[in-house]
Write an enzyme that holds these catalytic residues in place. Structure first.
Site, PDB file in Angstrom:
ATOM      1  N   VAL A   1      53.856  34.793  55.121  1.00 18.95           N
ATOM      2  CA  VAL A   1      53.246  34.777  53.790  1.00 18.95           C
ATOM      3  C   VAL A   1      51.727  34.789  53.915  1.00 18.95           C
ATOM      4  O   VAL A   1      51.163  34.115  54.785  1.00 18.95           O
ATOM      5  CB  VAL A   1      53.675  33.498  53.027  1.00 18.95           C
ATOM      6  CG1 VAL A   1      52.992  33.413  51.672  1.00 18.95           C
ATOM      7  CG2 VAL A   1      55.179  33.441  52.875  1.00 18.95           C
ATOM      8  N   CYS A   2      51.047  35.536  53.035  1.00 16.51           N
ATOM      9  CA  CYS A   2      49.590  35.452  52.900  1.00 16.51           C
ATOM     10  C   CYS A   2      49.256  35.583  51.418  1.00 16.51           C
ATOM     11  O   CYS A   2      50.106  35.352  50.570  1.00 16.51           O
ATOM     12  CB  CYS A   2      48.882  36.511  53.758  1.00 16.51           C
ATOM     13  SG  CYS A   2      49.071  38.194  53.159  1.00 16.51           S
ATOM     14  N   ARG A   3      48.043  35.968  51.094  1.00 13.66           N
ATOM     15  CA  ARG A   3      47.648  36.062  49.686  1.00 13.66           C
ATOM     16  C   ARG A   3      48.306  37.256  48.997  1.00 13.66           C
ATOM     17  O   ARG A   3      48.856  37.137  47.918  1.00 13.66           O
ATOM     18  CB  ARG A   3      46.120  36.170  49.567  1.00 13.66           C
ATOM     19  CG  ARG A   3      45.619  36.104  48.130  1.00 13.66           C
ATOM     20  CD  ARG A   3      44.114  36.254  48.048  1.00 13.66           C
ATOM     21  NE  ARG A   3      43.707  37.608  48.323  1.00 13.66           N
ATOM     22  CZ  ARG A   3      43.652  38.598  47.432  1.00 13.66           C
ATOM     23  NH1 ARG A   3      43.960  38.364  46.185  1.00 13.66           N
ATOM     24  NH2 ARG A   3      43.279  39.810  47.777  1.00 13.66           N
TER      25      ARG A   3
END
Length: 102
Positions: free
Chosen positions: A62-64
């Site tokens: 997961v990231c932005r």
């Protein structure tokens, strides 16, 4: 590269499935909230922290927005670790988050 939609990941989480979620965002981004149970390993730290990952487990990255976690997913897969990128990242996450340290 395998991808999962945020709603699908939320379903798995809400059903009680044991998930390995890795958040690769920077410290200031993570301070605003993470998916419950997610482990924070900044993207740049992945190579040196590979020993913290189990080759027999599956990881959701997961990231932005999904770009950095996509790179992390590709890196893990190239190193023999099964990983799936969460499409759209935290911008697309509609479920609750937890604030680290609270």
């Amino acid at each position: 590269m395998k991808e999962i939609q945020p709603a699908e990941l939320a379903e798995k989480l809400n059903s009680g499935e044991k998930l390995n979620i890795i958040d690769v965002r920077e410290d200031d981004e993570v301070a605003a909230g993470v998916i419950p149970g997610a482990k924070h390993i900044r993207l740049g730290e992945i190579p040196e922290r590979m020993n913290e990952l189990d080759k027999d487990e599956h990881y959701y990255m997961v990231c932005r927005s999904g770009a950095r976690s996509g790179r992390a997913t590709e890196y893990l897969e190239a190193n023999g670790i099964e990983a799936t990128n969460m499409a759209g990242g935290m911008l697309a996450w509609e479920e609750d988050v937890v604030i680290p340290g609270e």
